[in-house]
Design an enzyme around this catalytic site. Structure first.
Site, mmCIF file in Angstrom:
data_model
loop_
_atom_site.group_PDB
_atom_site.id
_atom_site.type_symbol
_atom_site.label_atom_id
_atom_site.label_comp_id
_atom_site.label_asym_id
_atom_site.label_seq_id
_atom_site.Cartn_x
_atom_site.Cartn_y
_atom_site.Cartn_z
ATOM 1 N N GLY A 40 0.937 -1.333 -0.087
ATOM 2 C CA GLY A 40 -0.035 0.069 -0.097
ATOM 3 C C GLY A 40 0.841 1.310 0.318
ATOM 4 O O GLY A 40 0.578 2.202 -0.743
ATOM 5 N N ASP B 198 10.733 -7.337 -1.258
ATOM 6 C CA ASP B 198 9.434 -8.071 -1.084
ATOM 7 C C ASP B 198 9.509 -9.393 -1.523
ATOM 8 O O ASP B 198 10.098 -9.582 -2.337
ATOM 9 C CB ASP B 198 8.051 -7.210 -1.975
ATOM 10 C CG ASP B 198 6.886 -7.327 -1.441
ATOM 11 O OD1 ASP B 198 5.887 -6.255 -0.800
ATOM 12 O OD2 ASP B 198 6.175 -8.470 -1.303
ATOM 13 N N ASN C 120 -5.335 -6.999 -2.233
ATOM 14 C CA ASN C 120 -4.454 -5.870 -2.330
ATOM 15 C C ASN C 120 -4.863 -4.822 -3.079
ATOM 16 O O ASN C 120 -4.430 -3.556 -3.006
ATOM 17 C CB ASN C 120 -3.092 -6.536 -2.866
ATOM 18 C CG ASN C 120 -2.506 -7.385 -1.985
ATOM 19 O OD1 ASN C 120 -1.563 -8.397 -2.638
ATOM 20 N ND2 ASN C 120 -2.620 -7.540 -0.729
ATOM 21 N N LEU C 121 -5.858 -5.137 -4.259
ATOM 22 C CA LEU C 121 -5.983 -4.060 -5.232
ATOM 23 C C LEU C 121 -6.583 -3.023 -4.990
ATOM 24 O O LEU C 121 -6.574 -1.839 -5.772
ATOM 25 C CB LEU C 121 -6.528 -4.956 -6.412
ATOM 26 C CG LEU C 121 -6.111 -6.306 -6.899
ATOM 27 C CD1 LEU C 121 -6.696 -6.979 -8.057
ATOM 28 C CD2 LEU C 121 -4.515 -5.865 -7.498
ATOM 29 N N ARG D 79 -5.800 -0.751 -2.621
ATOM 30 C CA ARG D 79 -4.955 0.006 -2.558
ATOM 31 C C ARG D 79 -3.713 0.137 -3.075
ATOM 32 O O ARG D 79 -2.941 1.155 -3.063
ATOM 33 C CB ARG D 79 -4.813 0.167 -0.684
ATOM 34 C CG ARG D 79 -4.120 -1.155 -0.137
ATOM 35 C CD ARG D 79 -4.228 -1.266 1.356
ATOM 36 N NE ARG D 79 -3.638 -2.389 1.778
ATOM 37 C CZ ARG D 79 -4.017 -3.695 1.576
ATOM 38 N NH1 ARG D 79 -5.039 -3.805 0.949
ATOM 39 N NH2 ARG D 79 -3.427 -4.676 2.128
ATOM 40 N N LYS E 108 4.889 -10.148 -6.298
ATOM 41 C CA LYS E 108 4.870 -8.256 -6.454
ATOM 42 C C LYS E 108 5.937 -7.717 -7.253
ATOM 43 O O LYS E 108 5.749 -6.714 -7.965
ATOM 44 C CB LYS E 108 4.629 -7.775 -5.001
ATOM 45 C CG LYS E 108 3.317 -8.056 -4.436
ATOM 46 C CD LYS E 108 3.038 -7.275 -3.269
ATOM 47 C CE LYS E 108 1.563 -7.557 -2.393
ATOM 48 N NZ LYS E 108 1.503 -7.289 -1.241
ATOM 49 N N ASP F 251 4.630 -3.880 6.849
ATOM 50 C CA ASP F 251 3.434 -4.072 7.324
ATOM 51 C C ASP F 251 3.442 -4.666 8.590
ATOM 52 O O ASP F 251 2.358 -5.317 8.915
ATOM 53 C CB ASP F 251 2.362 -4.628 6.453
ATOM 54 C CG ASP F 251 2.775 -6.155 6.258
ATOM 55 O OD1 ASP F 251 3.962 -6.479 6.505
ATOM 56 O OD2 ASP F 251 2.111 -6.610 5.352
ATOM 57 N N ASN F 252 4.766 -4.785 9.195
ATOM 58 C CA ASN F 252 4.634 -5.498 10.749
ATOM 59 C C ASN F 252 5.637 -4.828 11.398
ATOM 60 O O ASN F 252 6.638 -4.396 10.972
ATOM 61 C CB ASN F 252 4.895 -6.874 10.259
ATOM 62 C CG ASN F 252 6.192 -7.110 9.709
ATOM 63 O OD1 ASN F 252 7.182 -7.052 10.275
ATOM 64 N ND2 ASN F 252 6.206 -7.303 8.340
ATOM 65 N N CYS G 58 -3.349 -4.523 8.804
ATOM 66 C CA CYS G 58 -4.174 -4.263 7.833
ATOM 67 C C CYS G 58 -5.301 -5.161 7.592
ATOM 68 O O CYS G 58 -6.429 -4.981 7.255
ATOM 69 C CB CYS G 58 -3.696 -3.884 6.517
ATOM 70 S SG CYS G 58 -2.809 -2.263 6.611
ATOM 71 N N CYS H 126 -10.911 -16.027 15.377
ATOM 72 C CA CYS H 126 -11.137 -14.796 14.726
ATOM 73 C C CYS H 126 -11.071 -15.192 13.361
ATOM 74 O O CYS H 126 -11.482 -15.695 12.746
ATOM 75 C CB CYS H 126 -10.234 -13.718 15.416
ATOM 76 S SG CYS H 126 -8.150 -14.190 15.198
#
Lengths: 85, 392
Positions: B46, B67, B75-76, B78, B91, B135-136, B193, B350
């Site tokens: 993102g 990556d 994913n698309l 954003r 990616k 993202d982490n 996310c 969850c």
């Protein structure tokens, strides 16, 4: 003789999510520190107990350490780390 | 900056960068600086999308991308570096193709690895500026520490739901990420996310700010976000700026650093199974169950109590109500323990199993004696039991 200070407390991102609110007015005795504010919040119980004991805090838009004294009318922001990318 | 042979701009480049060349702060000299520059974007997601697209368009000479993931349909919304046709591709392949079209003058270097303590210094070491779009938390602390150790500016951005943060760390005597967030949050408190959701435009805005800061750093123009944390609330359209100074007792960038090498960041962020220690009793007190076994147990004579700890809007997308599930969101669990049975097994689920792990530990801590975490969560249920249900 003992006064009190009223603190506008702001919660961001996951803290806001956790507590279900972005803002709280908190009354503390005069002489209270950032650390006292966090303790007062955590002692409310429930989701508040999940707040860290030493979150990143900004007082009046300046990053501040836990021992800082609070004054009446201060705005205190609790800033969680955010990892999303 | 590493000394390199001075490049030139050919006539096609003079035309391409005409609107930059007209800016007094850029000009031909600045554009040549961008062409000389080597920038690493960590994460092609993102934040990495606008970062890579704008940096390539701006004419950064060498653009590195780290990556190891593949493009997923989710994913698309954003990650505008990738398109519908790219779903399922690496990616990095998708990014390389798109960036070559945006600006063929840019040399794109792909690093198809998971950044960790064994490779970070070597990879980051050959770049001038690093932009963190991961993202982490483990990778964020890793990128920060590696940038401090290498003396490279770390252009930071992160997003959560409708909120974003941006800053520049380890630059010009300013603070680092650790000065601001000394300790990582406990696992499970801060959703990613995937768990928390994110509005697609938000990383577009924050990633664009990162791209802008990278370019300013390279040009040596203006005031960067060093010493300032921007907090953006997209829902209220409100920007806040927090002044942050370097913490002289920071373990990494302080006057007397106590950490002078990279560490194990998964461990630092509490994401590894606890070693034999005080936590062991707690971990041992909860069990684990997979989708197939759960299905069997639910159809047995004594089915377990099935607890969903997600948010109501997630429940609305897909749930296991027909199998007896009851929803109590994780944040409310502590206050609603009286709604849980004490004489039955409890299985918690969850979306993927992270929040339910926290919930199961909480229940064990509160004295519930037979608590199981449904590993893989509702995702595993869709994969293994009922593919007709939606995945999100």
């Amino acid at each position: 003789m003992y006064g009190h200070v009223e603190i506008r407390t702001l919660f961001f991102a996951s803290y806001k999510e956790l507590l279900g609110t972005g803002e709280l007015q908190v009354d503390l005795p005069e002489g209270a520190t950032v650390s006292d504010l966090v303790s007062a919040l955590r002692s409310r119980g429930g989701a508040f107990t999940a707040l860290p004991t030493e979150p990143a805090v900004a007082v009046n838009l300046t990053y501040t350490d836990p021992t800082s004294l609070l004054s009446d009318g201060d705005e205190v922001a609790l800033i969680p780390p955010v990892a999303g990318g | 900056m590493v000394e390199r042979e001075t490049p030139q701009l050919d006539s096609a480049e003079l035309s391409r960068y005409a609107r930059h060349l007209s800016l007094p702060e850029v000009g031909k000299e600045g554009q040549l600086r961008l062409k000389e520059a080597r920038v690493l974007v960590v994460g092609a997601g993102g934040l990495g999308s606008p970062l890579a697209l704008y940096l390539a368009a701006a004419g950064i000479g060498t653009l590195g991308l780290v990556d190891f993931d593949e493009v997923d349909a989710t994913n698309l919304q954003r990650q505008i570096l990738h398109g519908t046709k790219d779903v399922g591709r690496k990616k990095l392949d998708s990014a390389r193709e798109r960036l070559a079209d945006v600006n063929p003058n840019v040399s794109v270097v792909t690093h198809d690895v998971r950044l960790d303590s064994s490779n970070a210094l070597e990879i980051l070491g050959s770049y001038d500026v690093v932009a963190d779009g991961t993202d982490n938390f483990p990778t964020r602390y890793l990128v920060n520490d590696a940038c401090v150790l290498l003396g490279k500016p770390n252009v930071y951005g992160s997003v959560f739901r409708w909120e974003g943060q941006a800053s520049v760390f380890a630059s010009d005597g300013g603070p680092c990420y650790r000065c601001l967030f000394r300790e990582p949050p406990p696992p499970g408190l801060v959703p990613n996310c995937a768990e928390g959701g994110v509005l697609g435009v938000l990383p577009g805005i924050i990633g664009s700010i990162q791209a802008l800061e990278v370019i300013k750093l390279l040009l040596g123009q203006g005031n960067t976000l060093s010493g300032r944390l921007l907090i953006f609330d997209a829902l209220e359209m409100n920007w806040r700026e927090i002044a942050v100074t370097r913490n002289t007792s920071c373990p990494v960038c302080g006057d007397e650093p106590t950490q002078t090498a990279l560490i194990d960041y998964e461990d630092f962020c509490g994401l590894k199974a606890p070693s034999k220690g005080k936590e062991q009793g707690m971990e041992d007190s909860i069990g684990e169950v997979g989708a197939v076994e759960l299905k069997e147990r639910l159809s047995s004579a004594e089915p377990p109590f099935l607890l969903d700890v997600r948010q109501p809007h997630e429940w609305d997308i897909v749930n296991l109500e027909t199998d007896g599930a009851v929803m109590i969101p994780l944040a409310e669990l502590q206050d609603r323990l009286d709604e849980l049975p004490t004489d039955r097994e409890i299985v918690v689920y969850c979306r993927t199993g992270a929040r339910s792990q926290s919930a199961a530990l909480l229940l064990a801590d509160k004295g519930f004696s037979s608590v199981f975490n449904f590993v893989g969560g509702i995702h595993a249920w869709v994969d293994e039991i009922d593919p007709s249900l939606p995945k999100y």
